[in-house]
Design an enzyme around this catalytic site. Structure first.
Site, mmCIF file in Angstrom:
data_model
loop_
_atom_site.group_PDB
_atom_site.id
_atom_site.type_symbol
_atom_site.label_atom_id
_atom_site.label_comp_id
_atom_site.label_asym_id
_atom_site.label_seq_id
_atom_site.Cartn_x
_atom_site.Cartn_y
_atom_site.Cartn_z
ATOM 1 N N ASP A 8 -1.213 -31.797 -30.887
ATOM 2 C CA ASP A 8 -0.034 -31.961 -31.290
ATOM 3 C C ASP A 8 -0.217 -33.110 -32.313
ATOM 4 O OD1 ASP A 8 1.547 -29.844 -29.672
ATOM 5 O OD2 ASP A 8 0.307 -30.960 -28.150
ATOM 6 N N HIS B 180 -4.800 -30.420 -20.683
ATOM 7 C CA HIS B 180 -4.226 -31.532 -20.121
ATOM 8 C C HIS B 180 -5.053 -32.265 -18.874
ATOM 9 C CE1 HIS B 180 -0.904 -28.314 -20.540
ATOM 10 N NE2 HIS B 180 -0.433 -29.320 -21.133
ATOM 11 N N GLY C 268 -2.400 -35.631 -26.540
ATOM 12 C CA GLY C 268 -3.373 -34.628 -27.182
ATOM 13 C C GLY C 268 -3.278 -34.908 -28.795
ATOM 14 N N MET D 23 4.617 -30.987 -20.169
ATOM 15 C CA MET D 23 5.598 -29.749 -19.650
ATOM 16 C C MET D 23 5.274 -28.885 -18.565
ATOM 17 S SD MET D 23 7.782 -29.288 -23.100
ATOM 18 C CE MET D 23 7.024 -28.300 -23.737
ATOM 19 N N GLY D 24 3.844 -29.392 -17.862
ATOM 20 C CA GLY D 24 3.536 -28.517 -16.928
ATOM 21 C C GLY D 24 2.573 -27.307 -17.472
ATOM 22 N N HIS E 40 -3.661 -26.981 -18.087
ATOM 23 C CA HIS E 40 -4.657 -26.113 -18.461
ATOM 24 C C HIS E 40 -5.892 -27.275 -18.527
ATOM 25 C CE1 HIS E 40 -3.976 -27.241 -22.267
ATOM 26 N NE2 HIS E 40 -2.849 -26.571 -22.434
HETATM 27 P P1 AMP Z 1 2.353 -30.162 -23.343
HETATM 28 O O1 AMP Z 1 2.457 -29.884 -21.873
HETATM 29 O O2 AMP Z 1 2.147 -28.936 -24.148
HETATM 30 O O3 AMP Z 1 3.655 -30.809 -23.949
HETATM 31 O O4 AMP Z 1 1.230 -31.023 -23.651
HETATM 32 C C1 AMP Z 1 1.212 -32.346 -22.824
HETATM 33 C C2 AMP Z 1 0.088 -33.117 -23.372
HETATM 34 O O5 AMP Z 1 -1.254 -32.387 -23.503
HETATM 35 C C3 AMP Z 1 0.488 -33.299 -25.016
HETATM 36 O O6 AMP Z 1 0.050 -34.737 -25.187
HETATM 37 C C4 AMP Z 1 -0.353 -32.293 -25.501
HETATM 38 O O7 AMP Z 1 -0.899 -32.711 -27.134
HETATM 39 C C5 AMP Z 1 -1.685 -32.372 -24.704
HETATM 40 N N1 AMP Z 1 -2.504 -31.045 -25.144
HETATM 41 C C6 AMP Z 1 -1.945 -29.845 -25.115
HETATM 42 N N2 AMP Z 1 -2.888 -28.967 -25.359
HETATM 43 C C7 AMP Z 1 -4.232 -29.696 -25.325
HETATM 44 C C8 AMP Z 1 -5.502 -29.521 -25.642
HETATM 45 N N3 AMP Z 1 -5.700 -28.072 -25.736
HETATM 46 N N4 AMP Z 1 -6.202 -30.313 -25.650
HETATM 47 C C9 AMP Z 1 -6.155 -31.672 -25.527
HETATM 48 N N5 AMP Z 1 -4.910 -32.061 -25.288
HETATM 49 C C10 AMP Z 1 -3.867 -31.030 -25.041
#
Ligand code: AMP
Length: 283
Positions: A150, A37, A147, A30-31, A34
């Site tokens: 989640d 990602h 990740g 979702m952008g 960090h």
């Molecule tokens: P999001 O943008 O928050 O929806 O996350 C996108 C992907 O990045 C998802 O598969 C998350 O589980 C993964 N992700 C988010 N935070 C972390 C982290 N600290 N370490 C590893 N993967 C992550």
């Protein structure tokens, strides 16, 4: 690196790559990218010829409208981070591209979506499963990376992909943390300085509980109380749930095994954070 906002153009290019025999990896996000990602993107680009990163703040997975509105958005920086970590293509569609007028076809996820996040955020996993299935169908990757941060989301995606007979390999990538143990999250920037200084308590509580498991504790209630007591040591931390459950089904079982995972959700002021630890995994 190319950036697409349109499904057809992305598909046409991926089609030519496939005809050339290239493997495709996919990292949905979702952008607000960090280093967590970035790790997913690097894993994909190490294994696949082409890595697609999607950046889409999915409106259907937010059960609270203000959370959707407050979600950080900075596409230009994200594109740079994706490129620097080996992405070949960024797919950043508009809401209308993903949910055209009249859209009402949703995925109802299975039982893994019922407890924890599912119980506390009604409709969340219906939105997650729907967007992930749509994105997987658009990209049709050989490998997709998510990740374990989640943890329940990954379990729901695995169950959905299995139930719908989708032929994509789903990979879990371990959580990337700050030096003090706080799991990286796009929401961390919203923590006050006091909350940020107390937030490492989350990982400390997870590790303390993991240690008790390593020392032989197998009583679920005792392990959950131990975790909750650890979290409550931080004055600003409000516990939403603490659950020791099966790593595949996410069901809360009385028998705690090597396959059990501890999942927590807490609030610091108006910022909700989740984290987890596999009890038998000493990492
Ligand atoms: P999001 O943008 O928050 O929806 O996350 C996108 C992907 O990045 C998802 O598969 C998350 O589980 C993964 N992700 C988010 N935070 C972390 C982290 N600290 N370490 C590893 N993967 C992550």
């Amino acid at each position: 690196m190319q950036v697409f906002d349109n499904i057809k153009d992305l598909r046409d290019l991926l089609h030519t790559y496939r005809l050339e025999g290239k493997s495709v990896g996919f990292v949905p996000t979702m952008g607000a990218l960090h280093p967590g990602h970035a790790e997913l993107i690097r894993q994909s680009s190490r294994t696949n010829d082409v890595t697609v990163v999607s950046i889409f703040v999915n409106p259907t997975q937010f059960n609270v409208q203000s959370d959707f509105e407050k979600y950080p958005r900075h596409l230009e920086v994200d594109i740079e981070i994706a490129a620097n970590n080996g992405a070949s293509l960024v797919f950043a569609p508009s809401a209308l591209e993903m949910y055209p007028e009249g859209f009402r076809t949703f995925i109802e996820p299975g039982a893994s979506a019922d407890p924890m996040e599912g119980a506390n955020r009604p409709g969340h996993f219906r939105g997650v499963a729907t967007i992930v299935v749509k994105l997987l169908n658009i990209v049709q990757p050989d490998n997709a990376y998510f990740g374990t941060k989640d943890f329940q989301q990954l379990a729901v995606i695995r169950e959905t992909v299995s139930h719908l007979n989708m032929p994509f390999a789903i990979h879990g990538v371990p959580t990337v943390r700050e030096a003090d143990g706080l799991a990286l999250s796009s929401r961390n920037v919203r923590l006050s300085s006091d909350a940020r200084s107390q937030a490492p308590i989350i990982y400390q509580a997870l590790k303390t509980t993991q240690k008790a498991f390593a020392q032989g504790e197998r009583n679920r209630t005792k392990l959950e109380h131990l975790a909750a007591d650890g979290l409550n040591k931080a004055a600003l931390c409000r516990v939403e749930y603490v659950s020791v459950c099966d790593a595949t089904t996410l069901a809360s079982t009385d028998v705690v095994t090597e396959d059990s995972v501890l999942c927590v959700a807490v609030w610091f002021d108006d910022v909700r954070l989740i984290d987890n630890i596999e009890l038998s995994n000493q990492r």
